[in-house]
Design a protein around this motif. Structure first.
Motif, PDB file in Angstrom:
ATOM      1  N   TRP A  24       4.062  54.620  34.998  1.00 34.17           N
ATOM      2  CA  TRP A  24       5.738  55.175  34.468  1.00 34.17           C
ATOM      3  C   TRP A  24       5.893  54.028  33.259  1.00 34.17           C
ATOM      4  O   TRP A  24       7.085  54.097  32.995  1.00 34.17           O
ATOM      5  CB  TRP A  24       5.925  53.471  36.145  1.00 34.17           C
ATOM      6  CG  TRP A  24       6.801  53.903  36.276  1.00 34.17           C
ATOM      7  CD1 TRP A  24       7.638  54.492  37.597  1.00 34.17           C
ATOM      8  CD2 TRP A  24       8.912  53.189  35.552  1.00 34.17           C
ATOM      9  NE1 TRP A  24       8.830  54.581  37.784  1.00 34.17           N
ATOM     10  CE2 TRP A  24       9.370  53.860  36.262  1.00 34.17           C
ATOM     11  CE3 TRP A  24       8.491  52.019  34.215  1.00 34.17           C
ATOM     12  CZ2 TRP A  24      10.649  53.355  36.365  1.00 34.17           C
ATOM     13  CZ3 TRP A  24       9.893  51.624  34.577  1.00 34.17           C
ATOM     14  CH2 TRP A  24      10.846  52.675  35.396  1.00 34.17           C
ATOM     15  N   LEU A  29       9.361  54.498  29.829  1.00 37.22           N
ATOM     16  CA  LEU A  29       9.671  53.515  28.602  1.00 37.22           C
ATOM     17  C   LEU A  29       9.548  54.359  27.104  1.00 37.22           C
ATOM     18  O   LEU A  29      10.091  54.117  26.183  1.00 37.22           O
ATOM     19  CB  LEU A  29       9.320  52.194  28.687  1.00 37.22           C
ATOM     20  CG  LEU A  29       9.421  51.311  29.954  1.00 37.22           C
ATOM     21  CD1 LEU A  29       9.016  50.356  30.167  1.00 37.22           C
ATOM     22  CD2 LEU A  29      11.344  51.644  30.344  1.00 37.22           C
ATOM     23  N   LEU A 121       7.993  42.790  26.849  1.00 41.19           N
ATOM     24  CA  LEU A 121       8.575  43.320  27.793  1.00 41.19           C
ATOM     25  C   LEU A 121       7.315  43.381  28.134  1.00 41.19           C
ATOM     26  O   LEU A 121       5.914  43.398  27.591  1.00 41.19           O
ATOM     27  CB  LEU A 121       8.498  44.724  28.085  1.00 41.19           C
ATOM     28  CG  LEU A 121       8.745  45.420  29.293  1.00 41.19           C
ATOM     29  CD1 LEU A 121       9.769  44.481  30.545  1.00 41.19           C
ATOM     30  CD2 LEU A 121       9.421  46.640  29.288  1.00 41.19           C
ATOM     31  N   GLN A 142       3.531  38.473  40.514  1.00 40.65           N
ATOM     32  CA  GLN A 142       4.734  37.140  40.725  1.00 40.65           C
ATOM     33  C   GLN A 142       4.428  35.985  39.999  1.00 40.65           C
ATOM     34  O   GLN A 142       5.643  35.352  40.008  1.00 40.65           O
ATOM     35  CB  GLN A 142       4.088  36.622  42.460  1.00 40.65           C
ATOM     36  CG  GLN A 142       5.481  35.957  43.542  1.00 40.65           C
ATOM     37  CD  GLN A 142       5.200  35.309  44.634  1.00 40.65           C
ATOM     38  OE1 GLN A 142       4.481  36.619  45.569  1.00 40.65           O
ATOM     39  NE2 GLN A 142       5.448  34.678  45.227  1.00 40.65           N
ATOM     40  N   CYS A 144       3.250  34.745  36.889  1.00 39.28           N
ATOM     41  CA  CYS A 144       3.214  35.800  35.962  1.00 39.28           C
ATOM     42  C   CYS A 144       4.832  36.385  35.280  1.00 39.28           C
ATOM     43  O   CYS A 144       5.330  35.258  34.790  1.00 39.28           O
ATOM     44  CB  CYS A 144       2.980  37.139  35.479  1.00 39.28           C
ATOM     45  SG  CYS A 144       1.061  37.216  35.173  1.00 39.28           S
ATOM     46  N   ALA A 145       5.801  37.178  37.035  1.00 38.80           N
ATOM     47  CA  ALA A 145       7.213  36.646  36.498  1.00 38.80           C
ATOM     48  C   ALA A 145       8.185  35.326  36.403  1.00 38.80           C
ATOM     49  O   ALA A 145       8.618  35.275  36.278  1.00 38.80           O
ATOM     50  CB  ALA A 145       7.510  37.929  38.220  1.00 38.80           C
ATOM     51  N   GLN A 146       7.147  34.126  37.052  1.00 32.99           N
ATOM     52  CA  GLN A 146       7.767  33.135  37.101  1.00 32.99           C
ATOM     53  C   GLN A 146       7.502  32.042  36.113  1.00 32.99           C
ATOM     54  O   GLN A 146       8.382  31.724  35.747  1.00 32.99           O
ATOM     55  CB  GLN A 146       7.081  32.314  38.558  1.00 32.99           C
ATOM     56  CG  GLN A 146       7.387  33.343  39.855  1.00 32.99           C
ATOM     57  CD  GLN A 146       7.200  32.343  41.095  1.00 32.99           C
ATOM     58  OE1 GLN A 146       6.098  30.977  40.903  1.00 32.99           O
ATOM     59  NE2 GLN A 146       7.885  31.904  42.511  1.00 32.99           N
ATOM     60  N   VAL A 148       6.488  33.643  32.428  1.00 35.07           N
ATOM     61  CA  VAL A 148       6.593  34.425  31.173  1.00 35.07           C
ATOM     62  C   VAL A 148       8.457  34.030  31.377  1.00 35.07           C
ATOM     63  O   VAL A 148       9.252  34.705  32.448  1.00 35.07           O
ATOM     64  CB  VAL A 148       6.243  34.755  30.598  1.00 35.07           C
ATOM     65  CG1 VAL A 148       4.246  34.968  31.473  1.00 35.07           C
ATOM     66  CG2 VAL A 148       6.645  36.505  32.000  1.00 35.07           C
ATOM     67  N   PRO A 151      10.929  39.813  29.613  1.00 33.67           N
ATOM     68  CA  PRO A 151      11.251  40.248  30.699  1.00 33.67           C
ATOM     69  C   PRO A 151       9.626  40.567  31.216  1.00 33.67           C
ATOM     70  O   PRO A 151       8.790  41.181  30.951  1.00 33.67           O
ATOM     71  CB  PRO A 151      12.159  41.474  30.204  1.00 33.67           C
ATOM     72  CG  PRO A 151      12.466  41.126  28.647  1.00 33.67           C
ATOM     73  CD  PRO A 151      12.223  39.905  28.759  1.00 33.67           C
ATOM     74  N   VAL A 152      10.276  40.910  32.944  1.00 31.69           N
ATOM     75  CA  VAL A 152       8.790  41.459  33.656  1.00 31.69           C
ATOM     76  C   VAL A 152       9.646  42.961  34.112  1.00 31.69           C
ATOM     77  O   VAL A 152      10.609  42.329  35.165  1.00 31.69           O
ATOM     78  CB  VAL A 152       8.233  40.613  34.381  1.00 31.69           C
ATOM     79  CG1 VAL A 152       7.166  40.834  34.687  1.00 31.69           C
ATOM     80  CG2 VAL A 152       8.044  39.179  33.110  1.00 31.69           C
ATOM     81  N   LEU A 153       8.168  43.681  34.557  1.00 29.77           N
ATOM     82  CA  LEU A 153       8.411  44.661  35.034  1.00 29.77           C
ATOM     83  C   LEU A 153       7.551  44.605  35.803  1.00 29.77           C
ATOM     84  O   LEU A 153       6.661  44.570  35.349  1.00 29.77           O
ATOM     85  CB  LEU A 153       8.956  45.906  34.186  1.00 29.77           C
ATOM     86  CG  LEU A 153       8.552  47.273  34.677  1.00 29.77           C
ATOM     87  CD1 LEU A 153      10.191  47.797  35.370  1.00 29.77           C
ATOM     88  CD2 LEU A 153       8.650  48.763  34.042  1.00 29.77           C
ATOM     89  N   ILE A 154       7.934  45.069  37.241  1.00 31.83           N
ATOM     90  CA  ILE A 154       6.804  45.190  38.062  1.00 31.83           C
ATOM     91  C   ILE A 154       6.873  46.766  38.637  1.00 31.83           C
ATOM     92  O   ILE A 154       8.177  46.960  39.226  1.00 31.83           O
ATOM     93  CB  ILE A 154       6.445  43.448  39.239  1.00 31.83           C
ATOM     94  CG1 ILE A 154       6.256  42.486  38.057  1.00 31.83           C
ATOM     95  CG2 ILE A 154       5.934  44.382  40.784  1.00 31.83           C
ATOM     96  CD1 ILE A 154       7.120  41.508  39.537  1.00 31.83           C
ATOM     97  N   VAL A 155       5.978  47.018  38.576  1.00 28.08           N
ATOM     98  CA  VAL A 155       5.536  48.693  38.805  1.00 28.08           C
ATOM     99  C   VAL A 155       4.500  48.437  40.512  1.00 28.08           C
ATOM    100  O   VAL A 155       3.482  48.020  40.141  1.00 28.08           O
ATOM    101  CB  VAL A 155       5.186  49.448  37.959  1.00 28.08           C
ATOM    102  CG1 VAL A 155       5.985  50.575  38.508  1.00 28.08           C
ATOM    103  CG2 VAL A 155       5.910  49.520  36.591  1.00 28.08           C
ATOM    104  N   LYS A 156       5.628  49.211  41.891  1.00 26.58           N
ATOM    105  CA  LYS A 156       4.507  49.392  43.056  1.00 26.58           C
ATOM    106  C   LYS A 156       4.236  50.793  42.804  1.00 26.58           C
ATOM    107  O   LYS A 156       4.729  51.195  42.594  1.00 26.58           O
ATOM    108  CB  LYS A 156       4.852  49.130  44.332  1.00 26.58           C
ATOM    109  CG  LYS A 156       5.416  47.251  44.419  1.00 26.58           C
ATOM    110  CD  LYS A 156       5.913  46.685  45.199  1.00 26.58           C
ATOM    111  CE  LYS A 156       6.588  45.909  45.534  1.00 26.58           C
ATOM    112  NZ  LYS A 156       7.484  45.549  46.359  1.00 26.58           N
TER     113      LYS A 156
END
Lengths: 160, 160
Positions: A24, A29, A121, A142, A144-146, A148, A151-156
């Motif tokens: 993705w 990106l 990113l 979850q 790492c998002a809290q 770092v 910006p954090v991109l979480i891809v499902k």
């Protein structure tokens, strides 16, 4: 990415989720990236737990078994990196691709590397590190998002 | 975004975090966008709580006060959208910008709109909806990251 010299860190592992997240990222990106962008593929090699050297009856595992487990861990790291690098080469982009293998809990390793390299990113699959490991480790993405600052991109990965 | 006709949903509110997230998105994701991409700015107008019509002594608020609160909520929505739209116009991109104001808990509204519009990416500030509201609502970004199926980008405003 819009600016020059962006660093994008992608956490990779043996799961399909991280492969999808990397795809993705490459497709959405990096398709317009310039040659100064850097894509860093990070694999965290979980250290052998201390108790792995002693089985439930208290006997020490043989050195052979420990060595075999370590060899297996290295083979997994090599295979994951090989697969991720191949994936990168199948997409049209100009970013420089680097690979990193670090030892430690993925949650800690990813956060530490993101901060140390001051990445722009962080990209993670949402269910990295497998069902069993996740049960013990909690959700890597979850956590790492809290933690770092970048910006954090979480891809499902779509379930269909 | 690399492909044609991508939909990017950005949750906006009165906080600085969401403004920073929108700026980051415009600068880093949309600087190479084509004219078929759509940027959707979503503001969730939290409904007046039921008890707002009755004060602690059990007396009904006057219709004037209720009307004033509703007017204020609308003014906030207008101001947020105006500010976000202005921000969009200051960056160089070709994406079409749409605005949406929906009623409801931001956590529910954002997830519902993301699914309904089948967006390709959801962008959120990490600490949206203010300190006090967050204490009651929980983390909007964390909730949405777990619930929605599309990729979620969480952007934190640097603290320096």
């Amino acid at each position: 990415m819009g600016e020059k010299g962006k660093k994008i860190l992608v956490g990779v592992d043996e799961g399909e989720e991280s492969g999808y997240a990397l795809s993705w990222c490459l497709q959405n990106l990096l398709s317009h990236s310039n040659s100064e962008d850097t894509l860093i593929l990070l694999f965290a090699k979980t250290p052998l737990p201390i108790y792995s050297a002693i089985d439930s009856t208290g006997y020490l595992f043989s050195q052979n078994i420990v060595a075999t487990m370590d060899t297996y861990a290295n083979q997994v790291a090599d295979a994951v990196m090989q697969k991720a690098s191949t994936l990168c080469s199948t997409f049209n982009h100009q970013a420089k691709v680097e690979t990193m293998v670090e030892h430690g809990d993925p949650r800690d390793v990813i956060c530490q590397v993101a901060e140390r390299l001051k990445v722009d990113l962080l990209v993670l699959g949402s269910h990295g590190y497998g069902l069993i490991k996740r049960a013990f480790l909690g959700s890597v993405s979850q956590h790492c998002a809290q933690q770092v600052k970048c910006p954090v991109l979480i891809v499902k990965k779509p379930t269909n």
